[in-house]
Design a protein around this motif. Structure first.
Motif, mmCIF file in Angstrom:
data_model
loop_
_atom_site.group_PDB
_atom_site.id
_atom_site.type_symbol
_atom_site.label_atom_id
_atom_site.label_comp_id
_atom_site.label_asym_id
_atom_site.label_seq_id
_atom_site.Cartn_x
_atom_site.Cartn_y
_atom_site.Cartn_z
ATOM 1 N N ALA A 104 101.001 141.237 -2.331
ATOM 2 C CA ALA A 104 101.424 140.049 -1.585
ATOM 3 C C ALA A 104 102.897 139.712 -1.805
ATOM 4 C CB ALA A 104 100.561 138.852 -1.988
ATOM 5 N N SER A 135 100.847 136.125 -10.217
ATOM 6 C CA SER A 135 100.531 135.096 -9.225
ATOM 7 C C SER A 135 101.668 134.073 -9.222
ATOM 8 C CB SER A 135 99.209 134.413 -9.581
ATOM 9 O OG SER A 135 99.336 133.679 -10.786
ATOM 10 N N TYR A 187 107.528 133.832 -1.664
ATOM 11 C CA TYR A 187 106.102 134.169 -1.671
ATOM 12 C C TYR A 187 105.259 133.015 -1.132
ATOM 13 C CZ TYR A 187 101.409 134.990 -3.462
ATOM 14 O OH TYR A 187 100.049 135.135 -3.566
ATOM 15 N N ASN A 204 103.034 132.832 2.734
ATOM 16 C CA ASN A 204 101.604 132.538 2.833
ATOM 17 C C ASN A 204 101.345 131.177 3.481
ATOM 18 O OD1 ASN A 204 100.023 134.752 1.134
ATOM 19 N ND2 ASN A 204 101.914 134.321 0.052
ATOM 20 N N ARG A 247 101.223 130.855 7.404
ATOM 21 C CA ARG A 247 100.046 131.303 8.148
ATOM 22 C C ARG A 247 99.246 130.128 8.691
ATOM 23 N NH1 ARG A 247 98.084 135.746 3.624
ATOM 24 N NH2 ARG A 247 99.808 137.229 3.932
ATOM 25 N N GLU A 297 101.726 125.498 -4.153
ATOM 26 C CA GLU A 297 100.791 126.547 -4.595
ATOM 27 C C GLU A 297 99.347 126.149 -4.316
ATOM 28 O OE1 GLU A 297 99.391 128.748 -8.732
ATOM 29 O OE2 GLU A 297 101.211 127.533 -8.706
ATOM 30 N N VAL A 329 98.633 126.687 -0.727
ATOM 31 C CA VAL A 329 98.438 128.111 -0.441
ATOM 32 C C VAL A 329 97.048 128.564 -0.880
ATOM 33 C CG1 VAL A 329 99.213 130.443 -1.038
ATOM 34 C CG2 VAL A 329 100.889 128.660 -0.535
ATOM 35 N N LYS A 330 96.615 128.071 -2.063
ATOM 36 C CA LYS A 330 95.281 128.449 -2.549
ATOM 37 C C LYS A 330 94.188 127.957 -1.613
ATOM 38 C CE LYS A 330 96.245 128.682 -7.518
ATOM 39 N NZ LYS A 330 95.974 128.053 -8.832
ATOM 40 N N ASN A 363 94.513 127.590 1.478
ATOM 41 C CA ASN A 363 94.656 128.246 2.777
ATOM 42 C C ASN A 363 94.040 129.643 2.709
ATOM 43 O OD1 ASN A 363 95.458 128.866 5.365
ATOM 44 N ND2 ASN A 363 97.533 129.482 4.750
ATOM 45 N N ARG A 404 91.186 132.727 3.777
ATOM 46 C CA ARG A 404 90.579 133.261 4.993
ATOM 47 C C ARG A 404 89.109 132.850 5.049
ATOM 48 N NH1 ARG A 404 91.863 139.459 5.975
ATOM 49 N NH2 ARG A 404 90.879 138.865 7.941
#
Length: 394
Positions: free
Chosen positions: A115, A180, A244, A248, A251, A366, A369-370, A372, A374
């Motif tokens: 990533a 991470s 980073y 992400n 998206r 962060e 992002v976590k 978010n 799929r």
């Protein structure tokens, strides 16, 4: 008893390794969590020879060096010591293995390294090397204080060097396999605290605090190089982390507001790096001061505009942001208008508040992002009790 069957779409099946791995279901707060049945599958598998081979080579090199230089007794610290050998060999081997592991994972598109972008690798390598040196220096300084004057035979010393290098190599491989945003934030924090603290403790001018905080980066300080490198690569780590997180974040959250927030945070990292790149020496004094002021302006703009730029911002976060901004303003007024605070005190307070707020913002992004992740649609079907159909467990 009724039986249920979960159907997943083809897109999710391509991600799960259903042929080679068994999965189990776990219920948590009215939610279904699917994970590998064997918990060991979630832990990075690091074979001994991955980190043991280089550690053994390093120990042999140290032994040969000790024999050729007729070192029958090796001191724990100082020149030609166990500490010197452990620090140098650990930094070289640890950063090399981190880079190799990161590159292999990136090429194979396995693990969290996939990533990250390739441009993030050089700053991460330097950051790992600096952190290894800082931590090893601190540990051996402590051992040196506890066991002053200790000397050991070359074979015992070789074993200690092997253990030190092997431990660092293992940790660096594990770091590359589990990297991470949270880990990068910790690396940046350790680097800044370690680098600044090291410069404070080891600088040649003990009354540096009578001048200003930037004095630690000037040529008058014997450890100015470590202080400036710390700022440069901390700024680069901040830019890597922003890159980073926003790749992400884009998206789910799109638009000019997100891009402005990304630009401001990246500019913050550039200013931090430039402060170390252009220290407060006579030839860079004006540029250094201007960059420092740009850093302050950027931070104030971020604190004021975070209400509109940061997605799903909470009232609690805004309260903390405004309190930090208010304290920084009071700090400036007390220093400038009333001259109650010294320049060093003003800079230290402002630096701690600014760094703390940046960490809060990064942690908040962060978490966005976590969250978010799929999401795949699934179907739960009731199966007949007498059904003998065998299904793949997921």
């Amino acid at each position: 008893m009724k039986k249920y069957q979960i159907e997943i779409p083809e897109s999710a099946k391509e991600i799960l390794d259903l042929e080679n791995m068994d999965y189990s279901m776990q219920l948590e707060h009215n939610s279904i969590l699917v994970r590998p049945s064997n918990v060991i599958d979630l832990i990075p598998q690091i074979h001994f020879w991955w980190y043991g081979a280089l550690a053994l080579i390093s120990a042999c090199a140290f032994l040969i060096y000790a024999l050729t230089n007729h070192l029958h007794l090796v001191p724990l610290s100082g020149y030609n010591s166990i500490a010197a050998a452990s620090i140098i060999l650990s930094a070289l081997c640890g950063t090399f293995l981190f880079a190799v592991t990161f590159i292999v994972q990136k090429i194979k598109e396995k693990g969290p390294a996939k990533a990250f972008t390739w441009r993030s690798l050089p700053p991460l390598i330097v950051a790992c090397a600096m952190i290894i040196v800082f931590i090893m220096l601190a540990l051996y300084w402590l051992f040196g204080e506890l066991f002053k004057g200790l000397q050991l035979d070359i074979y015992t010393s070789t074993v200690l060097v092997f253990i030190a290098v092997a431990m660092v190599d293992y940790l660096m491989i594990n770091l590359a396999m589990t990297i991470s945003p949270g880990i990068i934030t910790n690396l940046m924090t350790i680097m800044i605290v370690g680098g600044v603290g090291f410069s404070m403790l080891t600088n040649s001018t003990k009354d540096w605090w009578k001048y200003n905080f930037s004095f630690l980066g000037t040529a008058k300080n014997s450890t100015h190089l470590s202080f400036n490198i710390t700022l440069v690569f901390s700024g680069l780590l901040l830019m890597i982390l922003v890159d980073y997180l926003f790749v992400n974040l884009n998206r789910k959250y799109k638009g000019w507001k997100i891009n402005i927030l990304r630009g401001l945070l990246s500019a913050l990292g550039v200013c931090m790096a430039c402060i170390g790149l252009f220290p407060n020496n006579p030839q860079f004094h004006i540029l250094h001061d201007r960059i420092s002021m740009w850093l302050v302006y950027l931070l104030l703009i971020l604190i004021i505009t975070v209400r509109w730029l940061l997605p799903e911002v909470t009232k609690e976060f805004l309260k903390v942001s405004y309190i930090i901004g208010a304290v920084m303003s009071i700090d400036y007024i007390v220093f400038k208008a009333f001259t109650y605070l010294s320049l060093t005190a003003f800079e230290l307070i402002a630096f701690i508040l600014a760094f703390g707020w940046v960490l809060l913002v990064l942690q908040y992004i962060e978490n966005l992002v976590k969250n978010n992740v799929r999401i795949f649609p699934v179907t739960i079907k009731v199966m007949p009790e007498d059904s003998a159909q065998r299904t793949k467990t997921i």
